[in-house]
Design an enzyme around this catalytic site. Structure first.
Site, PDB file in Angstrom:
ATOM      1  N   CYS A 284      26.330  26.910  32.659  1.00  0.00           N
ATOM      2  CA  CYS A 284      25.420  27.119  33.781  1.00  0.00           C
ATOM      3  C   CYS A 284      24.360  26.027  33.852  1.00  0.00           C
ATOM      4  CB  CYS A 284      24.776  28.488  33.685  1.00  0.00           C
ATOM      5  SG  CYS A 284      26.005  29.775  33.445  1.00  0.00           S
TER       6      CYS A 284
ATOM      7  N   HIS B 287      23.499  32.278  42.168  1.00  0.00           N
ATOM      8  CA  HIS B 287      23.795  31.462  40.989  1.00  0.00           C
ATOM      9  C   HIS B 287      25.220  30.891  41.051  1.00  0.00           C
ATOM     10  CE1 HIS B 287      23.790  29.936  37.006  1.00  0.00           C
ATOM     11  NE2 HIS B 287      24.136  31.012  36.342  1.00  0.00           N
TER      12      HIS B 287
END
Lengths: 390, 390
Positions: free
Chosen positions: A89, A338
């Site tokens: 991420c 996200h």
């Protein structure tokens, strides 16, 4: 080079975040690139941009790797040197770091960094499986634990050690949904109540549905150049004055602490040292709230409060727009969304807007210094960047 | 900075290439790292190395992404800034380029670059599918074409345009297997005859089994530093004096030519210009022979012969050890093997051995200048690096 600008952001772009049906990642990236190019009429992308670094986490989503070259072509940058960076991420936090190296190297005058992910066409179990590749296969994935479970371990440890509560977690969600309601590009643009968050279904106790960030499609990018060249491209550059990146064990089982991320603390220390600033100098921050507990730990790791006081910080509303240190004014991963590979440079995009006075309803008044904190996996990668208004 | 060293290689490591049963990629990378550390007793890895870039193509093989942090930990570099680079089969060529930026940036004195792939535990159909992710999903993969098919298109175009023959292709295989027979770390260390190559089964005509590189496990790495610091670590540095990277369309269907790779020509031009050298100055080269036709096209794209004359070059045996310009003395991807993410820095490892006189049976006498050519996918990425004995 303490406190001096390393590189300057002269433009930035962000696609709409959300469920972008019918588009490939390359089309979403092109949308972000177009915004960056449109903002910067003095830039001739094909002539001026010499390298592209694109954060992209998962080739499984579209059965498509080789993302650097693909995005270069679709952004109109055919033949440019193009590389995908992956650090889970934190993939585009790592792209930003790589782009800073490229500009400072003297080999490139102008580079583009960015990130992209297309996720929503996959089922939740598929996405969960692909995301899990950012954790340790032999000792985590194989046994069935996924990211909500890993962050739940951090949450229970934090509750046990510091008295953090489920209410504290929910307050992070409420704040970030409020901020997201002010961001027209956020995936979810609606406010929620504490009760909604607390009564949502348990995913991995104490984390409930509203403690988890969103599965989102999106892309982001920045145009970087040498500070001395910034004025060629814009009257409103944002300077990057600090950059830190660090790693930790891939598996949580080898960590010394579950209530703090060593990589994030180390990256923050390096970034603050380089910027010659202290946490109290930061006016606005975007932190990696993949789960609400991660934002509370981020407050502590970044020095916005003392260890263990993250719960109190959110309880006192100090990280809300208009208060002492607004955090995740974009809505964060929780409400803006996200799209994993895009998140790092999407945080930087928010800093670009805030520090150039373009954040509209969510503008932090007189913001001079900003910070972004991008975490990969359960903390095996972290990047921290510090920005100053140009 | 024409002709001047950009950075210096002060050490290098390579795992055994082959079918490494029972090991994870991280263990194979650790083997390569250990060799690099053992060669360089003046280096204190944990203290001195400030960044790691690791080329890794496919997270599907081991259901494991987040490769930068994982390899950092297993190489004993916990907490270092660590990023995976991916550009298909040029993933570690891109890692090398990123590492050069990092050293030149002034932010890092010493960096490690490398690559790794663990492939042989998967079935051939699985590997074929994972590799295909480096080609275009909507217009190539979706229709069923895989890499042997894509390179067969190049081979037939080259045969049609220039009269290149199946024998020429087979000669590349025979030469590289001969070289591989001299390399104790090669996957296949046996010579083959022209008849063996020509009579092997057709994979995608005109490419036969012996025209295709190997599915291999392996890892490679280099330690880079500033040229002025090289002597702190070794008496035998190898300087990198030219670096080029370029991209092209992900899909072959949009290319202007099937008989040449635009990205490779562009990367070569940049590297030669930076090194202030011409193709005839190169004494030894490692080129990306993922298929035999790719080596013939590489001769032409790198200027080792004129366009269309690659077949003649191999026919005259000019690229064999002991002749004018030895190519793929390591055995190349064809015989040493092709653990995709590891290939770019494995080519650089061969240059390190050759230019420090450590290549043993396959040593090119008086080699002063070397070149590596690393291609991603069907040519959407290419990196070219030029090396000089220190």
């Amino acid at each position: 080079m303490k406190g001096k600008p390393l590189v300057s952001i002269v433009s930035a772009g962000l696609s709409k975040f959300g469920k972008l049906e019918g588009f490939y990642a390359r089309e979403i990236f092109a949308e972000a690139a177009k915004e960056a190019f449109d903002r910067c009429p003095n830039l001739n992308p094909k002539r001026d941009i010499q390298a592209l670094f694109v954060g992209h986490m998962g080739e499984s989503y579209e059965h498509q790797g080789h993302t650097g070259a693909t995005m270069a072509d679709w952004a109109g940058l055919l033949y440019v040197s193009a590389t995908r960076t992956e650090a889970a991420c934190a993939s585009s936090g790592a792209a930003l770091r790589a782009g800073i190296y490229a500009v400072l190297s003297g080999l490139c005058d102008v580079v583009m960094v960015g990130g992209v992910e297309k996720m929503t066409h996959r089922t939740t179990p598929e996405v969960t499986e692909y995301l899990a590749m950012a954790s340790d296969y032999p000792f985590e994935q194989w046994h069935g634990i996924t990211f909500p479970g890993l962050f739940a371990l951090m949450a229970t440890a934090h509750m046990h050690k510091y008295g953090t509560t489920e209410q504290h977690l929910a307050m992070v969600s409420v704040k970030n949904h409020y901020h997201g309601s002010l961001n027209p590009k956020a995936h979810m643009q609606k406010e929620i109540t504490l009760e909604t968050a607390l009564s949502s279904r348990v995913i991995a106790w104490p984390l409930k549905l509203f403690d988890c960030s969103l599965i989102t499609d999106g892309a982001s990018c920045l145009i970087l150049t040498k500070p001395e060249n910034a004025k060629k491209y814009t009257d409103m550059p944002v300077h990057i004055i600090g950059s830190g990146q660090a790693s930790d064990t891939i598996g949580m089982y080898e960590r010394e602490s579950f209530t703090s991320l060593a990589a994030a603390k180390l990256a923050a220390r390096k970034a603050y040292e380089m910027a010659n600033l202290k946490p109290e100098d930061v006016n606005v921050a975007e932190v990696h709230d993949c789960f609400t507990i991660a934002e509370i730990i981020a407050y502590e790791d970044l020095g916005l409060c003392k260890p263990g006081e993250g719960g109190h910080l959110i309880e006192k509303d100090e990280t809300k727009l208009g208060r002492r240190i607004p955090v995740n004014t974009s809505g964060g991963l929780k409400s803006k969304g996200h799209p994993v590979g895009a998140t790092g440079t999407a945080q930087a995009y928010e800093m670009y807007l805030q520090l150039t006075g373009q954040a509209e309803k969510r503008q932090v008044k007189n913001a001079e210094v900003g910070l972004t904190h991008n975490v990969g996996g359960s903390g095996a990668t972290a990047t921290v960047h510090i920005y100053r208004r140009g």
